[in-house]
Scaffold this active site. Structure first.
Site, PDB file in Angstrom:
ATOM      1  N   GLY B  53      -6.362   4.729   8.607  1.00  0.00           N
ATOM      2  CA  GLY B  53      -4.878   5.438   9.524  1.00  0.00           C
ATOM      3  C   GLY B  53      -5.123   7.128   9.477  1.00  0.00           C
ATOM      4  CB  SER B  81      -1.617  -5.198   8.334  1.00  0.00           C
ATOM      5  OG  SER B  81      -2.914  -5.518   7.370  1.00  0.00           O
ATOM      6  CG  ASN B  82      -6.491  -2.611   9.627  1.00  0.00           C
ATOM      7  OD1 ASN B  82      -7.487  -3.374  10.032  1.00  0.00           O
ATOM      8  ND2 ASN B  82      -6.051  -2.595   8.119  1.00  0.00           N
ATOM      9  CG  LEU B  83      -3.889  -3.577  14.701  1.00  0.00           C
ATOM     10  CD1 LEU B  83      -3.609  -4.855  16.413  1.00  0.00           C
ATOM     11  CD2 LEU B  83      -5.011  -3.130  15.697  1.00  0.00           C
ATOM     12  CD  GLN B  84       1.638   0.605  10.370  1.00  0.00           C
ATOM     13  OE1 GLN B  84       0.487   1.033   9.464  1.00  0.00           O
ATOM     14  NE2 GLN B  84       3.215   0.557   8.857  1.00  0.00           N
ATOM     15  NE  ARG B  85      -2.638   1.598   7.456  1.00  0.00           N
ATOM     16  CZ  ARG B  85      -2.177   0.675   7.059  1.00  0.00           C
ATOM     17  NH1 ARG B  85      -1.334  -0.288   7.829  1.00  0.00           N
ATOM     18  NH2 ARG B  85      -3.184   0.162   7.102  1.00  0.00           N
ATOM     19  CE  LYS B  98     -10.605  -0.994   9.325  1.00  0.00           C
ATOM     20  NZ  LYS B  98      -9.749  -0.117   8.893  1.00  0.00           N
ATOM     21  CG  ASN B 143     -12.311   4.190  -1.809  1.00  0.00           C
ATOM     22  OD1 ASN B 143     -13.369   4.556  -2.755  1.00  0.00           O
ATOM     23  ND2 ASN B 143     -12.765   3.716  -1.257  1.00  0.00           N
ATOM     24  CB  CYS B 200      -2.798   1.146  -1.964  1.00  0.00           C
ATOM     25  SG  CYS B 200      -2.360   2.769  -2.491  1.00  0.00           S
ATOM     26  CB  CYS B 349       2.536  -8.518  -7.571  1.00  0.00           C
ATOM     27  SG  CYS B 349       0.618  -8.917  -7.804  1.00  0.00           S
TER      28      CYS B 349
END
Ligand SMILES: [Zn+2]
Lengths: 100, 392
Positions: B53, B81-85, B98, B143, B200, B349
């Protein structure tokens, strides 16, 4: 009364509230009053010995209390106290951020 | 004011070509940059740790600005799910390393840039030799281990560490540069223990937030290179995208800092996994787990179980677990009386990490009943038992 700004990382323990009005003449008194209102918050701010945790900083105005008396740092009426915990996110996929 | 001189020595500067003059004309027209500033950008070598991000806007803006050499470190692969940001990667890049995807994008944006990809995790073994070659490090990691590693390596090598960090709607940015001001350890001497900080990977983040914070980092990198302006050294910038509020706090060097203070106790890189409490503690009571398929079998057999969903309501709504009783993690000890210790309890969870902390909280509060953790969480249930539920 002092205004305490609560960061997102700690809002799980303050019923989602981002601000709280609490009374206290020192930073320690203000945070203790906050922890009394929200008991789940306490272990995230203080260690077993009652010391402020090393990954949380407290600012009165724009000054870190580390530099003027620690928890004894004076807080005047209507001052803003900001809690700034460490956050590690940068990617949000595998971060060990202070999140819940 | 922290006006710093440029970090690139004059001896490293080379004249710009006519093509470069055309390309960077909007920089050259700024008196604060001019020909000389652009030559400094061209000579500069910046290492970006993480191409997620924060690393995405950092790499794109620094490449566009004409920073001559960009090192990029990442060991990860592009996920949907990385592509949102993570705007440096595209849908076609899913499953690619990456650094490969980022290098292609940087080259397409600006072929003049030399990209040095490091398809590896930054470790205590390789950090000094990688960072040594660069003028500035921009920290876009996710991290605590890597954050402390980057900080310590930069202090030991005397390099500036341009810091950014994000959480949901909030960001932090600063420049940690021990020669000129505080380092990350002056602010946070040690990280939160893992028991207080579930991963996270189960937390969300507003997609544009790392875009804003990473762009602020890019801005600070550019000022460090060309010199002048007011650096974020000795200041912590806080940004809240939801409230749309920027705040600025003063940071001071801590004379007692273990690495940049007057009597430092750290003189070399350490074991950061251990420092961050990520190595299993032998005294810790193991947590019993249950596989999704096993849970299904026990439910089908009519076993009496209390299934506890520790997610907040908005998250439960994404992939609701039928028949589970919701008790958010933050309320576990307060609601201990709602448990029947004669019946086995199963905690769930998203991926089975936060639920471990729920179990630990109850163990510490003295709960005596059997506590089981649903392995890999609701996502495993969706994968192995009920394909109608989404994985998220
Ligand atoms: Zn320091």
């Amino acid at each position: 009364m002092a205004k305490v700004l609560i960061p997102t990382a700690l809002r799980a323990f303050t019923e989602g509230k981002s601000e709280a009005e609490v009374s206290g003449k020192t930073a320690g008194e203000v945070i203790a009053a906050l922890a009394k209102t929200y008991p789940d918050l306490k272990q995230h701010l203080f260690d077993e010995g009652g010391k402020l945790r090393s990954f949380v900083n407290v600012f009165v105005g724009d000054e870190n209390i580390k530099n003027f008396g620690g928890l004894d740092a004076p807080v005047s009426e209507n001052e803003t106290v900001t809690l700034v915990p460490a956050i590690a996110g940068g990617n949000a996929d595998l971060c060990m951020g202070a999140c819940l | 004011m922290s006006v710093l001189p440029g970090i690139i020595e004059d001896s490293r500067l080379n004249k710009l070509s006519n093509e470069e003059i055309s390309r960077y004309s909007r920089h050259l027209l700024l008196p604060q940059i001019g020909l000389e500033g652009q030559e400094r950008l061209k000579a500069a070598k910046v290492l970006i740790v993480g191409t997620g991000g924060l690393g995405a806007p950092l790499a794109l803006y620094l490449a566009a600005a004409g920073v001559g050499t960009l090192g990029i470190v990442d060991f990860d692969f592009v996920e949907e799910s990385n592509l949102q940001r993570q705007i440096i990667h595209s849908t076609n890049d899913i499953d690619r390393p990456k650094v490969a995807s980022a290098a292609d994008r940087i080259n397409a944006l600006n072929p003049d840039i030399k990209v040095v990809p490091y398809n590896t995790r930054l470790t205590s073994e390789n950090a000094l030799s990688i960072i040594e070659d660069y003028d500035i490090v921009a920290d876009g990691t996710d991290n605590y281990q890597t954050r402390y590693l980057v900080n310590d390596a930069c202090v030991l090598l005397g390099k500036p560490n341009v810091y950014g960090s994000i959480f949901q709607f909030e960001g932090q940015a600063s420049v940690f540069y021990a020669k000129e001001g505080p380092c990350y350890r002056c602010l946070y001497p040690s990280p939160p223990p893992p028991g207080l900080v579930p991963s996270c990977s189960e937390g969300g983040v507003l997609g544009v937030l790392p875009g804003i914070v990473g762009t602020i980092q890019a801005n600070e990198v550019i000022k460090l290179i060309i010199g002048g302006g007011n650096s974020l050294v000795s200041r912590l910038l806080l940004f809240d995208a939801w409230e749309m509020r920027f705040r600025e706090l003063k940071l001071d060097k801590d004379p007692g800092c273990p690495i940049c203070g007057e009597q430092p106790s750290i003189h070399e890189l350490i074991d950061y996994e251990q420092f961050c409490g990520l190595k299993p503690d032998h005294e810790e009571i193991p947590v019993d787990t249950i596989e999704a398929t096993e849970l299904k079998a026990r439910l089908d057999a009519g076993d009496k179980l209390q299934i506890i969903d520790i997610r907040e309501p908005h998250e439960r709504a994404i992939s609701p677990f039928p028949g589970a009783k919701p008790i958010p993690l933050g309320q576990m000890t307060r609601r201990i009386d709602e448990f029947d210790d004669q019946i086995d309890s199963v905690f769930l969870c998203k991926v089975g990490q936060r639920s471990v902390f729920a179990i630990r909280a109850l163990q510490e509060a003295g709960y005596k009943g059997k506590l089981l953790n649903l392995k890999d969480g609701v996502n495993a249930w969706a994968r192995d038992v009920d394909n109608n539920l989404p994985q998220y």
